[in-house]
Scaffold this motif. Structure first.
Motif, PDB file in Angstrom:
ATOM      1  N   ASP A  26      -1.944   7.754   6.086  1.00  0.00           N
ATOM      2  CA  ASP A  26      -2.263   7.055   7.334  1.00  0.00           C
ATOM      3  C   ASP A  26      -1.522   5.730   7.335  1.00  0.00           C
ATOM      4  OD1 ASP A  26      -3.679   5.344   9.295  1.00  0.00           O
ATOM      5  OD2 ASP A  26      -5.114   6.990   9.393  1.00  0.00           O
ATOM      6  N   ASN A  27      -0.930   5.376   8.470  1.00  0.00           N
ATOM      7  CA  ASN A  27      -0.107   4.170   8.530  1.00  0.00           C
ATOM      8  C   ASN A  27      -0.831   2.951   9.084  1.00  0.00           C
ATOM      9  OD1 ASN A  27       2.251   5.388   7.482  1.00  0.00           O
ATOM     10  ND2 ASN A  27       2.661   6.335   9.458  1.00  0.00           N
ATOM     11  N   GLN A  28      -2.128   3.070   9.354  1.00  0.00           N
ATOM     12  CA  GLN A  28      -2.894   1.941   9.872  1.00  0.00           C
ATOM     13  C   GLN A  28      -3.670   1.283   8.729  1.00  0.00           C
ATOM     14  OE1 GLN A  28      -5.157   3.911  13.050  1.00  0.00           O
ATOM     15  NE2 GLN A  28      -3.828   2.917  14.553  1.00  0.00           N
ATOM     16  N   THR A  39      -7.537   1.310   9.032  1.00  0.00           N
ATOM     17  CA  THR A  39      -8.096   2.647   8.809  1.00  0.00           C
ATOM     18  C   THR A  39      -8.123   2.982   7.327  1.00  0.00           C
ATOM     19  OG1 THR A  39      -7.301   3.408  10.959  1.00  0.00           O
ATOM     20  CG2 THR A  39      -7.866   5.094   9.343  1.00  0.00           C
ATOM     21  N   CYS A  40      -7.030   2.669   6.640  1.00  0.00           N
ATOM     22  CA  CYS A  40      -6.961   2.944   5.201  1.00  0.00           C
ATOM     23  C   CYS A  40      -8.028   2.164   4.445  1.00  0.00           C
ATOM     24  CB  CYS A  40      -5.578   2.579   4.668  1.00  0.00           C
ATOM     25  SG  CYS A  40      -4.270   3.683   5.243  1.00  0.00           S
ATOM     26  N   ARG A  89      -2.723   5.816  -1.533  1.00  0.00           N
ATOM     27  CA  ARG A  89      -2.171   5.778  -0.182  1.00  0.00           C
ATOM     28  C   ARG A  89      -0.680   6.093  -0.202  1.00  0.00           C
ATOM     29  NH1 ARG A  89      -2.025   0.539   3.978  1.00  0.00           N
ATOM     30  NH2 ARG A  89      -0.948   1.619   5.692  1.00  0.00           N
ATOM     31  N   MET A 108      -5.378  12.797   6.447  1.00  0.00           N
ATOM     32  CA  MET A 108      -4.155  12.501   7.201  1.00  0.00           C
ATOM     33  C   MET A 108      -4.430  12.209   8.673  1.00  0.00           C
ATOM     34  SD  MET A 108      -0.874  15.002   7.949  1.00  0.00           S
ATOM     35  CE  MET A 108      -0.185  14.887   6.303  1.00  0.00           C
ATOM     36  N   ASP A 109      -3.806  11.131   9.172  1.00  0.00           N
ATOM     37  CA  ASP A 109      -3.762  10.903  10.614  1.00  0.00           C
ATOM     38  C   ASP A 109      -2.546  11.646  11.146  1.00  0.00           C
ATOM     39  OD1 ASP A 109      -3.481  10.095  13.225  1.00  0.00           O
ATOM     40  OD2 ASP A 109      -4.134   8.041  12.840  1.00  0.00           O
ATOM     41  N   SER A 118      -7.970  11.714  12.912  1.00  0.00           N
ATOM     42  CA  SER A 118      -7.149  11.114  13.957  1.00  0.00           C
ATOM     43  C   SER A 118      -8.017  10.592  15.091  1.00  0.00           C
ATOM     44  CB  SER A 118      -6.148  12.138  14.503  1.00  0.00           C
ATOM     45  OG  SER A 118      -5.215  12.507  13.499  1.00  0.00           O
ATOM     46  N   LYS A 173     -11.651   9.529  14.529  1.00  0.00           N
ATOM     47  CA  LYS A 173     -11.828   8.147  14.098  1.00  0.00           C
ATOM     48  C   LYS A 173     -13.022   7.468  14.750  1.00  0.00           C
ATOM     49  CE  LYS A 173      -7.201   7.214  12.380  1.00  0.00           C
ATOM     50  NZ  LYS A 173      -6.027   6.315  12.353  1.00  0.00           N
ATOM     51  N   PHE A 199       1.283  10.092  11.411  1.00  0.00           N
ATOM     52  CA  PHE A 199       1.991  10.268  10.149  1.00  0.00           C
ATOM     53  C   PHE A 199       3.304  11.013  10.349  1.00  0.00           C
ATOM     54  CE2 PHE A 199       2.455  11.778   5.682  1.00  0.00           C
ATOM     55  CZ  PHE A 199       2.372  10.535   5.069  1.00  0.00           C
TER      56      PHE A 199
END
Length: 216
Positions: free
Chosen positions: A11-13, A16-17, A34, A55-56, A84, A107, A60
């Motif tokens: 996940d790129n946020q 969120t992580c 991560r 995974m988002d 997501s 989410k 991603f």
């Protein structure tokens, strides 16, 4: 799978992580790892195939559902929890039919559901959150109709397909990031797509861009 199973967050946020790490630690897992792109994920899974990947999918580095299914086949001992903001019903239905290795949680799900989803994945069982379950149970004739894109949405879709970021589109249109991001979500919802790659394929099919523009 056990409490010692490695959890990989794709996940790129950052926020969120951080929330996922907190949830994992509260249910007694080891510290999650991560990864920020597909290459790093595959490298990690090659070293530790017995894992749970949270995974988002919409953010991603995965092109489409076919690639996601190929990854699940390649790493046979890995479970996948798709986490997501929003997912189309067609996407979820296909994913669940094609493989039992995937769970779904959104989410905006409750923390209880998120923790339950993580536990279920670690135990090798599928979890689908309540909102997505209810959506999946709707009769076919109740399926949300796809509305035609507005002229503004069509222009933004073309910019997305040409590789522009949300911030770049906002600057081009003299709009706020939030406004363009809202348009982006509406476009994805109307088209029944979940990421830029799928939206780009739609734009190519619809003739909004040609292959020469896309290759550039």
């Amino acid at each position: 799978m056990t409490q010692n199973t490695e959890i990989i967050i794709a996940d790129n946020q950052d926020i969120t992580c951080a929330g996922l790490i907190h949830a994992c630690m509260e249910i007694g897992t080891q510290m999650p790892v991560r990864v920020e792109d597909k290459g790093a994920l595959m490298e990690r899974l090659a070293a530790e195939q017995r894992a749970v990947v949270i995974m988002d999918y919409t953010l991603f580095d995965v092109n489409d559902i076919d690639e996601l299914l190929i990854l699940s086949q390649r790493f046979a001992d890995t479970r996948w929890l798709i986490f997501s903001e929003d997912l189309s019903r067609d996407f979820v239905r296909r994913l669940l039919v094609m493989s039992a290795k995937f769970g779904i949680v959104l989410k905006d799900s409750t923390m209880f559901e998120i923790k339950t989803a993580i536990r279920s994945s670690m135990n090798g069982t599928r979890f689908v959150c309540q909102r997505m379950t209810e959506l999946m149970m709707l009769a076919e004739n109740q399926q949300e109709e796809k509305t035609a894109l507005t002229p503004t949405e069509t222009e933004i879709l073309k910019d997305i397909a040409l590789g522009m970021t949300t911030r770049e589109i906002a600057e081009k249109r003299f709009s706020s990031f939030h406004t363009v991001n809202t348009h982006r979500k509406n476009i994805f919802r109307k088209l029944g797509v979940n990421n830029v790659h799928e939206a780009t394929k739609y734009a190519l099919r619809a003739g909004l861009i040609d292959s020469a523009e896309y290759c550039i």
